[in-house]
Design an enzyme around this catalytic site. Structure first.
Site, mmCIF file in Angstrom:
data_model
loop_
_atom_site.group_PDB
_atom_site.id
_atom_site.type_symbol
_atom_site.label_atom_id
_atom_site.label_comp_id
_atom_site.label_asym_id
_atom_site.label_seq_id
_atom_site.Cartn_x
_atom_site.Cartn_y
_atom_site.Cartn_z
ATOM 1 N N GLY A 254 -8.753 4.923 -0.673
ATOM 2 C CA GLY A 254 -8.242 6.009 0.144
ATOM 3 C C GLY A 254 -7.137 5.523 1.069
ATOM 4 N N ALA A 255 -6.527 6.460 1.763
ATOM 5 C CA ALA A 255 -5.487 6.115 2.730
ATOM 6 C C ALA A 255 -6.090 5.221 3.808
ATOM 7 C CB ALA A 255 -4.914 7.388 3.350
ATOM 8 N N LYS B 207 -6.592 -1.360 1.034
ATOM 9 C CA LYS B 207 -6.319 -1.727 -0.357
ATOM 10 C C LYS B 207 -5.073 -2.591 -0.507
ATOM 11 C CE LYS B 207 -4.250 2.772 -1.191
ATOM 12 N NZ LYS B 207 -4.382 3.154 0.214
ATOM 13 N N HIS C 149 3.773 -3.647 6.553
ATOM 14 C CA HIS C 149 3.519 -4.327 5.278
ATOM 15 C C HIS C 149 4.390 -5.582 5.156
ATOM 16 C CE1 HIS C 149 1.095 -1.445 2.653
ATOM 17 N NE2 HIS C 149 1.080 -0.928 3.863
#
Length: 173
Positions: free
Chosen positions: A11-12, A16, A51
């Site tokens: 999920g958001a 992940k 990120h």
């Protein structure tokens, strides 16, 4: 032994992408980050910066929002690639009014032909409520079909929930 193909689903904000980054480091190969996101606002820019800040100089970044095949074809078995993420790639194609079935087939073909071990990240979007508008329902259906195809292609399928990996197919090393 590490798998040649891994699909990471969650999920958001499930952790992940961070899990996938750490996982691909275990290949001990030069790492390629194939980024599919496009920056259209400050919120996305901040997420991309977050990120990027997690990755160090060992990563080479290739930004490709639509056509992943040339980048995947250019890789050798002496590299490892993280594709982040299939959800943004699909969104980009929807916004371009692409033929989603054709694009999905091309992606699967490119992954099949890729010589490098690959990890692809995607969002699970089918566990929520039915969206109220047609575009959101079309997206949810297309993402579900893409996730099924990616899971079939991958030797290892991992669902990440609250930062914790669970193997759905194959064994975690």
């Amino acid at each position: 032994m590490l798998p040649a193909s891994t699909f990471v689903l969650g999920g958001a904000a499930s952790g992940k992408s961070e899990w996938a980054e750490k996982f691909i480091e275990s290949y001990d190969l030069p790492m390629i980050y194939l980024a599919t996101g496009q920056i259209f606002d400050d919120e996305v820019a901040a997420k991309v910066a977050k990120h990027k800040n997690r990755r160090d100089g060992r990563w080479e970044t290739i930004e490709e929002p639509l056509d992943l095949a040339p980048a995947l074809a250019s890789l050798s078995e002496k590299q490892a690639v993280l594709i982040d993420c299939a959800t943004m790639w699909l969104t980009n194609h929807m916004m371009q009014d692409s033929d989603l079935s054709t694009e999905q087939d091309a992606l699967i073909e490119a992954l099949t032909a890729c010589r490098a071990p690959w990890v692809i990240v995607s969002n699970e979007v089918g566990q929520g409520i039915v969206p109220e508008n047609a575009l959101a329902r079309q997206f949810r259906e297309a993402q579900g079909r893409l996730n099924i195809a990616l899971a079939q292609q991958a030797g290892l399928v991992v669902q990440v929930v609250a930062g914790l990996p669970q193997s759905l197919k194959g064994r975690l090393p």
